[in-house]
Design a protein around this motif. Structure first.
Motif, short mmCIF file in Angstrom:
data_model
loop_
_atom_site.label_atom_id
_atom_site.label_comp_id
_atom_site.label_asym_id
_atom_site.label_seq_id
_atom_site.Cartn_x
_atom_site.Cartn_y
_atom_site.Cartn_z
N ALA A 175 32.05 8.19 42.71
CA ALA A 175 30.89 8.56 41.89
C ALA A 175 29.84 7.46 41.91
N TRP A 176 28.59 7.87 41.70
CA TRP A 176 27.49 6.92 41.55
C TRP A 176 27.48 6.38 40.14
N ARG A 177 27.19 5.08 40.00
CA ARG A 177 27.16 4.42 38.70
C ARG A 177 25.85 3.65 38.57
N GLY A 178 25.39 3.52 37.36
CA GLY A 178 24.17 2.77 37.10
C GLY A 178 24.47 1.40 36.52
N ILE A 179 23.42 0.56 36.47
CA ILE A 179 23.54 -0.75 35.85
C ILE A 179 22.41 -0.96 34.86
N ARG A 180 22.69 -1.77 33.86
CA ARG A 180 21.69 -2.18 32.89
C ARG A 180 21.50 -3.69 33.04
N TRP A 181 20.24 -4.10 33.07
CA TRP A 181 19.90 -5.52 33.08
C TRP A 181 19.55 -5.89 31.65
N MET A 182 20.16 -6.96 31.17
CA MET A 182 19.88 -7.44 29.82
C MET A 182 19.51 -8.92 29.91
N VAL A 183 18.67 -9.38 28.97
CA VAL A 183 18.21 -10.76 29.02
C VAL A 183 18.13 -11.33 27.61
N LYS A 184 18.36 -12.64 27.54
CA LYS A 184 18.17 -13.37 26.29
C LYS A 184 17.50 -14.70 26.62
N GLN A 185 16.45 -15.01 25.87
CA GLN A 185 15.76 -16.29 26.04
C GLN A 185 16.51 -17.35 25.25
N ILE A 186 16.78 -18.50 25.90
CA ILE A 186 17.48 -19.59 25.21
C ILE A 186 16.65 -20.85 25.11
N GLY A 187 15.55 -20.89 25.79
CA GLY A 187 14.68 -22.06 25.75
C GLY A 187 13.24 -21.61 25.68
N TRP A 191 15.01 -21.28 36.53
CA TRP A 191 15.26 -21.46 35.09
C TRP A 191 16.02 -20.28 34.49
N ASN A 192 16.46 -19.38 35.35
CA ASN A 192 17.19 -18.18 34.94
C ASN A 192 18.62 -18.24 35.44
N VAL A 193 19.55 -17.75 34.64
CA VAL A 193 20.95 -17.75 35.01
C VAL A 193 21.51 -16.36 34.78
N GLU A 194 22.23 -15.85 35.77
CA GLU A 194 23.00 -14.62 35.56
C GLU A 194 24.39 -15.05 35.12
N TRP A 195 24.87 -14.45 34.07
CA TRP A 195 26.18 -14.85 33.60
C TRP A 195 27.16 -13.70 33.76
N TYR A 236 17.68 -24.61 31.22
CA TYR A 236 17.51 -23.21 31.58
C TYR A 236 16.80 -22.47 30.45
N ARG A 237 16.16 -21.37 30.78
CA ARG A 237 15.35 -20.64 29.81
C ARG A 237 15.87 -19.25 29.46
N TYR A 238 16.48 -18.59 30.43
CA TYR A 238 16.91 -17.20 30.21
C TYR A 238 18.31 -16.98 30.77
N ILE A 239 19.07 -16.15 30.07
CA ILE A 239 20.38 -15.70 30.55
C ILE A 239 20.27 -14.20 30.77
N TYR A 240 20.69 -13.77 31.95
CA TYR A 240 20.70 -12.35 32.30
C TYR A 240 22.13 -11.86 32.44
N PHE A 262 20.67 -10.05 23.18
CA PHE A 262 20.14 -9.66 24.48
C PHE A 262 19.34 -8.37 24.32
N ALA A 263 18.31 -8.23 25.13
CA ALA A 263 17.51 -7.01 25.16
C ALA A 263 17.62 -6.37 26.54
N GLU A 264 17.67 -5.07 26.56
CA GLU A 264 17.69 -4.37 27.84
C GLU A 264 16.30 -4.43 28.46
#
Length: 182
Positions: free
Chosen positions: A154-166, A81-85, A116-120, A139-141
């Motif tokens: 160089a090393w790089r970081g990532i942020r995961w963000m999510v939004k509930q749609i359902g 029920w989750n989608v990465e966009w 679907y319920r969440y978009i990441y 979206f929230a981190e």
């Protein structure tokens, strides 16, 4: 500026390839090191459209201004029920015209109809524009992984963000195929 949002077709592969390819050499947008060939993008469009939207924004002259598409968050059934966009605007696309927002709202609307319920979103942490865009959409981190990837020395970081749609209440039905809602 006039533009429209439509579903991708196989012939969009070259434009998608070229748009994404413009960002591959940059260290703050993507962890991709080598841009896949056009045929790989053609297959990605076909495969994506089996289950998820692959949207194209284009202007009156049919020039592709950007795109957005979905993919599974993780391979396990409980994540279905989750989608990465992914959303990418052409480097020369006009900014602050609502193109990215229009892609998002159409994308989220289709996903919600599918069940679907969440978009990441997974963003390189130094891409401040993308982080702000996602925050402005609600979206929230939910995670920050420092030094998650190494690119261009160089090393790089990532942020995961999510939004509930359902709603996440009750037992959900299996998400519908894209063809069942469009």
């Amino acid at each position: 500026m006039e533009y429209k949002i439509r579903m991708a077709v196989e012939s969009d592969a070259k434009a998608v390839h070229d748009i994404y390819g413009a960002y591959v050499p940059l260290d703050y947008v993507t962890f991709t090191v080598d841009n896949p060939d056009v045929e790989s993008y053609r297959r990605k469009i076909i495969h994506t459209l089996e289950n998820y939207p692959f949207l194209i924004a284009e202007n009156e002259e049919r020039k592709v201004l950007g795109y957005a598409y979905g993919s599974p968050l993780r391979p396990h059934d409980a994540y279905q029920w989750n989608v990465e966009w992914t959303i990418v605007l052409a480097p020369d696309a006009p900014r602050r015209q609502g193109i990215a927002s229009a892609l998002y709202y159409e994308f989220a609307s289709i996903l919600e109809k599918q069940g679907y319920r969440y978009i990441y979103g997974v963003l390189v942490d130094t891409n401040e524009a993308s982080c702000e865009f996602h925050k402005n959409l609600g979206f929230a981190e939910v995670g920050h992984f420092e030094n998650a990837g190494f690119k261009l020395g160089a090393w790089r970081g990532i942020r995961w963000m999510v939004k509930q749609i359902g709603t996440s209440e009750g037992e959900p039905h299996k998400p519908l195929k894209l063809s069942e809602v469009i």
